[in-house]
Design a protein around this motif. Structure first.
Motif, PDB file in Angstrom:
ATOM      1  N   LYS A  74       0.827  -1.215   0.000  1.00  0.00           N
ATOM      2  CA  LYS A  74       0.000   0.000   0.000  1.00  0.00           C
ATOM      3  C   LYS A  74       0.861   1.266   0.000  1.00  0.00           C
ATOM      4  O   LYS A  74       0.395   2.339  -0.393  1.00  0.00           O
ATOM      5  CB  LYS A  74      -0.882  -0.004   1.253  1.00  0.00           C
ATOM      6  N   TYR A  75       2.121   1.146   0.426  1.00  0.00           N
ATOM      7  CA  TYR A  75       2.969   2.313   0.649  1.00  0.00           C
ATOM      8  C   TYR A  75       4.109   2.385  -0.360  1.00  0.00           C
ATOM      9  O   TYR A  75       4.669   1.363  -0.767  1.00  0.00           O
ATOM     10  CB  TYR A  75       3.563   2.274   2.058  1.00  0.00           C
ATOM     11  N   THR A  76       4.451   3.620  -0.727  1.00  0.00           N
ATOM     12  CA  THR A  76       5.669   3.912  -1.488  1.00  0.00           C
ATOM     13  C   THR A  76       6.504   4.870  -0.659  1.00  0.00           C
ATOM     14  O   THR A  76       6.034   5.934  -0.262  1.00  0.00           O
ATOM     15  CB  THR A  76       5.335   4.547  -2.849  1.00  0.00           C
ATOM     16  N   LEU A  77       7.739   4.466  -0.400  1.00  0.00           N
ATOM     17  CA  LEU A  77       8.619   5.234   0.478  1.00  0.00           C
ATOM     18  C   LEU A  77       9.691   5.928  -0.349  1.00  0.00           C
ATOM     19  O   LEU A  77      10.370   5.299  -1.159  1.00  0.00           O
ATOM     20  CB  LEU A  77       9.280   4.277   1.485  1.00  0.00           C
ATOM     21  N   LEU A  78       9.832   7.246  -0.158  1.00  0.00           N
ATOM     22  CA  LEU A  78      10.872   8.032  -0.811  1.00  0.00           C
ATOM     23  C   LEU A  78      11.836   8.581   0.239  1.00  0.00           C
ATOM     24  O   LEU A  78      11.551   8.550   1.430  1.00  0.00           O
ATOM     25  CB  LEU A  78      10.250   9.181  -1.613  1.00  0.00           C
ATOM     26  N   SER A  79      12.963   9.082  -0.232  1.00  0.00           N
ATOM     27  CA  SER A  79      13.960   9.664   0.668  1.00  0.00           C
ATOM     28  C   SER A  79      13.947  11.183   0.539  1.00  0.00           C
ATOM     29  O   SER A  79      13.518  11.733  -0.476  1.00  0.00           O
ATOM     30  CB  SER A  79      15.355   9.131   0.353  1.00  0.00           C
ATOM     31  N   GLY A  80      14.433  11.854   1.587  1.00  0.00           N
ATOM     32  CA  GLY A  80      14.594  13.305   1.572  1.00  0.00           C
ATOM     33  C   GLY A  80      16.005  13.665   1.952  1.00  0.00           C
ATOM     34  O   GLY A  80      16.891  12.810   1.998  1.00  0.00           O
ATOM     35  N   ASN A  81      16.231  14.921   2.255  1.00  0.00           N
ATOM     36  CA  ASN A  81      17.591  15.321   2.623  1.00  0.00           C
ATOM     37  C   ASN A  81      17.982  14.835   4.021  1.00  0.00           C
ATOM     38  O   ASN A  81      19.147  14.584   4.291  1.00  0.00           O
ATOM     39  CB  ASN A  81      17.770  16.838   2.515  1.00  0.00           C
ATOM     40  N   HIS A  82      17.014  14.664   4.923  1.00  0.00           N
ATOM     41  CA  HIS A  82      17.340  14.209   6.275  1.00  0.00           C
ATOM     42  C   HIS A  82      17.511  12.696   6.361  1.00  0.00           C
ATOM     43  O   HIS A  82      18.039  12.198   7.359  1.00  0.00           O
ATOM     44  CB  HIS A  82      16.275  14.669   7.272  1.00  0.00           C
ATOM     45  N   ASP A  83      17.041  11.953   5.371  1.00  0.00           N
ATOM     46  CA  ASP A  83      17.280  10.506   5.340  1.00  0.00           C
ATOM     47  C   ASP A  83      17.845  10.089   3.978  1.00  0.00           C
ATOM     48  O   ASP A  83      17.536   9.027   3.450  1.00  0.00           O
ATOM     49  CB  ASP A  83      16.024   9.707   5.696  1.00  0.00           C
ATOM     50  N   MET A  84      18.730  10.946   3.454  1.00  0.00           N
ATOM     51  CA  MET A  84      19.354  10.670   2.169  1.00  0.00           C
ATOM     52  C   MET A  84      20.234   9.424   2.211  1.00  0.00           C
ATOM     53  O   MET A  84      20.555   8.841   1.175  1.00  0.00           O
ATOM     54  CB  MET A  84      20.173  11.877   1.699  1.00  0.00           C
ATOM     55  N   PRO A 120      27.190  15.648  -5.061  1.00  0.00           N
ATOM     56  CA  PRO A 120      27.482  14.772  -3.911  1.00  0.00           C
ATOM     57  C   PRO A 120      28.393  15.423  -2.879  1.00  0.00           C
ATOM     58  O   PRO A 120      28.207  15.214  -1.672  1.00  0.00           O
ATOM     59  CB  PRO A 120      28.156  13.561  -4.574  1.00  0.00           C
ATOM     60  N   LEU A 121      29.376  16.204  -3.327  1.00  0.00           N
ATOM     61  CA  LEU A 121      30.275  16.862  -2.383  1.00  0.00           C
ATOM     62  C   LEU A 121      29.527  17.860  -1.522  1.00  0.00           C
ATOM     63  O   LEU A 121      29.694  17.898  -0.293  1.00  0.00           O
ATOM     64  CB  LEU A 121      31.418  17.546  -3.134  1.00  0.00           C
ATOM     65  N   ARG A 122      28.709  18.695  -2.140  1.00  0.00           N
ATOM     66  CA  ARG A 122      27.932  19.668  -1.377  1.00  0.00           C
ATOM     67  C   ARG A 122      27.027  18.977  -0.364  1.00  0.00           C
ATOM     68  O   ARG A 122      26.882  19.427   0.781  1.00  0.00           O
ATOM     69  CB  ARG A 122      27.098  20.535  -2.319  1.00  0.00           C
ATOM     70  N   ILE A 123      26.419  17.897  -0.783  1.00  0.00           N
ATOM     71  CA  ILE A 123      25.512  17.165   0.109  1.00  0.00           C
ATOM     72  C   ILE A 123      26.257  16.670   1.337  1.00  0.00           C
ATOM     73  O   ILE A 123      25.801  16.836   2.475  1.00  0.00           O
ATOM     74  CB  ILE A 123      24.866  15.989  -0.643  1.00  0.00           C
ATOM     75  N   ARG A 124      27.419  16.081   1.119  1.00  0.00           N
ATOM     76  CA  ARG A 124      28.204  15.577   2.239  1.00  0.00           C
ATOM     77  C   ARG A 124      28.629  16.706   3.177  1.00  0.00           C
ATOM     78  O   ARG A 124      28.624  16.545   4.408  1.00  0.00           O
ATOM     79  CB  ARG A 124      29.428  14.836   1.712  1.00  0.00           C
ATOM     80  N   VAL A 126      27.074  19.570   3.651  1.00  0.00           N
ATOM     81  CA  VAL A 126      25.897  20.022   4.383  1.00  0.00           C
ATOM     82  C   VAL A 126      25.595  19.070   5.535  1.00  0.00           C
ATOM     83  O   VAL A 126      25.317  19.496   6.671  1.00  0.00           O
ATOM     84  CB  VAL A 126      24.677  20.133   3.445  1.00  0.00           C
ATOM     85  N   GLU A 127      25.641  17.786   5.263  1.00  0.00           N
ATOM     86  CA  GLU A 127      25.356  16.800   6.305  1.00  0.00           C
ATOM     87  C   GLU A 127      26.354  16.909   7.461  1.00  0.00           C
ATOM     88  O   GLU A 127      25.971  16.851   8.632  1.00  0.00           O
ATOM     89  CB  GLU A 127      25.379  15.397   5.709  1.00  0.00           C
ATOM     90  N   LEU A 128      27.626  17.086   7.131  1.00  0.00           N
ATOM     91  CA  LEU A 128      28.642  17.216   8.174  1.00  0.00           C
ATOM     92  C   LEU A 128      28.455  18.505   8.969  1.00  0.00           C
ATOM     93  O   LEU A 128      28.573  18.521  10.204  1.00  0.00           O
ATOM     94  CB  LEU A 128      30.038  17.179   7.550  1.00  0.00           C
ATOM     95  N   TYR A 129      28.132  19.580   8.261  1.00  0.00           N
ATOM     96  CA  TYR A 129      27.925  20.877   8.907  1.00  0.00           C
ATOM     97  C   TYR A 129      26.745  20.812   9.879  1.00  0.00           C
ATOM     98  O   TYR A 129      26.829  21.287  11.020  1.00  0.00           O
ATOM     99  CB  TYR A 129      27.688  21.930   7.833  1.00  0.00           C
ATOM    100  N   MET A 130      25.637  20.192   9.425  1.00  0.00           N
ATOM    101  CA  MET A 130      24.461  20.114  10.284  1.00  0.00           C
ATOM    102  C   MET A 130      24.713  19.194  11.476  1.00  0.00           C
ATOM    103  O   MET A 130      24.243  19.460  12.591  1.00  0.00           O
ATOM    104  CB  MET A 130      23.260  19.620   9.472  1.00  0.00           C
ATOM    105  N   TRP A 131      25.454  18.118  11.253  1.00  0.00           N
ATOM    106  CA  TRP A 131      25.796  17.239  12.364  1.00  0.00           C
ATOM    107  C   TRP A 131      26.614  17.993  13.419  1.00  0.00           C
ATOM    108  O   TRP A 131      26.344  17.888  14.614  1.00  0.00           O
ATOM    109  CB  TRP A 131      26.596  16.031  11.844  1.00  0.00           C
ATOM    110  N   LEU A 132      27.604  18.771  12.962  1.00  0.00           N
ATOM    111  CA  LEU A 132      28.437  19.532  13.882  1.00  0.00           C
ATOM    112  C   LEU A 132      27.613  20.555  14.647  1.00  0.00           C
ATOM    113  O   LEU A 132      27.764  20.709  15.867  1.00  0.00           O
ATOM    114  CB  LEU A 132      29.563  20.219  13.112  1.00  0.00           C
ATOM    115  N   GLY A 133      26.721  21.259  13.936  1.00  0.00           N
ATOM    116  CA  GLY A 133      25.880  22.248  14.603  1.00  0.00           C
ATOM    117  C   GLY A 133      25.017  21.631  15.680  1.00  0.00           C
ATOM    118  O   GLY A 133      24.857  22.195  16.779  1.00  0.00           O
ATOM    119  N   TYR A 134      24.470  20.444  15.397  1.00  0.00           N
ATOM    120  CA  TYR A 134      23.623  19.778  16.385  1.00  0.00           C
ATOM    121  C   TYR A 134      24.438  19.276  17.571  1.00  0.00           C
ATOM    122  O   TYR A 134      23.997  19.354  18.720  1.00  0.00           O
ATOM    123  CB  TYR A 134      22.886  18.616  15.729  1.00  0.00           C
TER     124      TYR A 134
END
Length: 236
Positions: A74-84, A120-124, A126-134
């Motif tokens: 019944k479900y279709t699951l997609l990814s976003g930036n927080h679960d890339m 891909p580089l920008r994405i990585r 961003v993910e590292l930056y947000m992890w550090l901020g948190y």
């Protein structure tokens, strides 16, 4: 009939699971398919940056009364930036299409429209930056974390997410009849002057927002469960 929900952020500090099973029960009764439009799990802030997939699976197990449904037909699951991480590790895409008798709908999480997610580089980074901020926030230094979200809002979410509306307008000119995004947490239903419909499904962190798309009747609604309908914006 298709129900579309996005930005659940399961596992986030402000995710409210109470009543979510009843919400899904309702969507299943009223629709043939339910599409989860990305940011289903909160994987931006694992204990260590390379543990994001483990975080994804941990929240899947922790909230299995909700998430076990996501593996049914019944479900279709997609990814976003927080679960890339689900895109990289398991090939779960961030967009899909539905069509019927020439009626075409594009469904996409929407982060792909922003410059930060164009390589891909920008994405990585961003993910590292947000992890550090948190991490700094958890240590009692929230300044970087707050600054990041303030700037993100200023660049991408101001004026009700006008940047994403313009992205939808381009896609509609490319042949789609309806474009559905999530990501911004700002719900909108816009009937464009030149034809076509843009819907942003808002979020399901504490609220219960969803789009209801009827492909046979070519009808679209944006609602908050159980009964509030989001007004349609019509361009002059």
């Amino acid at each position: 009939r298709i129900a579309v929900i996005s930005d659940l952020h399961i596992g986030a500090e402000d995710f409210a699971p109470e009543g979510f099973v009843e919400f899904l029960d309702y969507l299943e009764r009223e629709h043939d398919e339910i599409i989860l439009l990305g940011d289903v799990f909160e994987c931006y802030f694992p204990v260590l940056p390379w543990k994001a997939l483990e975080e994804y699976d941990r929240f899947d197990r922790q909230y299995q009364d909700i998430t076990r449904r996501f593996r049914t037909s019944k479900y279709t699951l997609l990814s976003g930036n927080h679960d890339m991480v689900a895109l990289r590790a398991r090939g779960i895409p961030s967009q899909t299409e539905r069509r019927n008798s020439g009626f075409r709908i594009l469904l996409s999480h929407g982060h792909e429209n922003e410059p930060a997610y164009q390589s891909p580089l920008r994405i990585r980074l961003v993910e590292l930056y947000m992890w550090l901020g948190y991490r700094l926030k958890r240590m009692g230094f929230p300044g970087l974390y707050r600054y990041s979200y303030r700037m993100d809002y200023k660049i991408n979410m101001k004026d009700g997410g006008s940047a994403h509306l313009e992205a939808a307008r381009r896609l509609l000119r490319g042949g789609y009849d309806v474009v559905v995004f999530g990501h911004t947490h700002v719900e909108r239903h816009v009937e464009l002057r030149g034809g076509g419909t843009y819907i942003n499904t808002g979020d399901c962190v504490r609220r219960r927002m969803y789009a209801s798309l009827d492909l046979d009747r070519r009808e679209c609604q944006l609602l908050e469960f159980p009964r509030r309908r989001v007004p349609v914006e019509r361009e002059a």
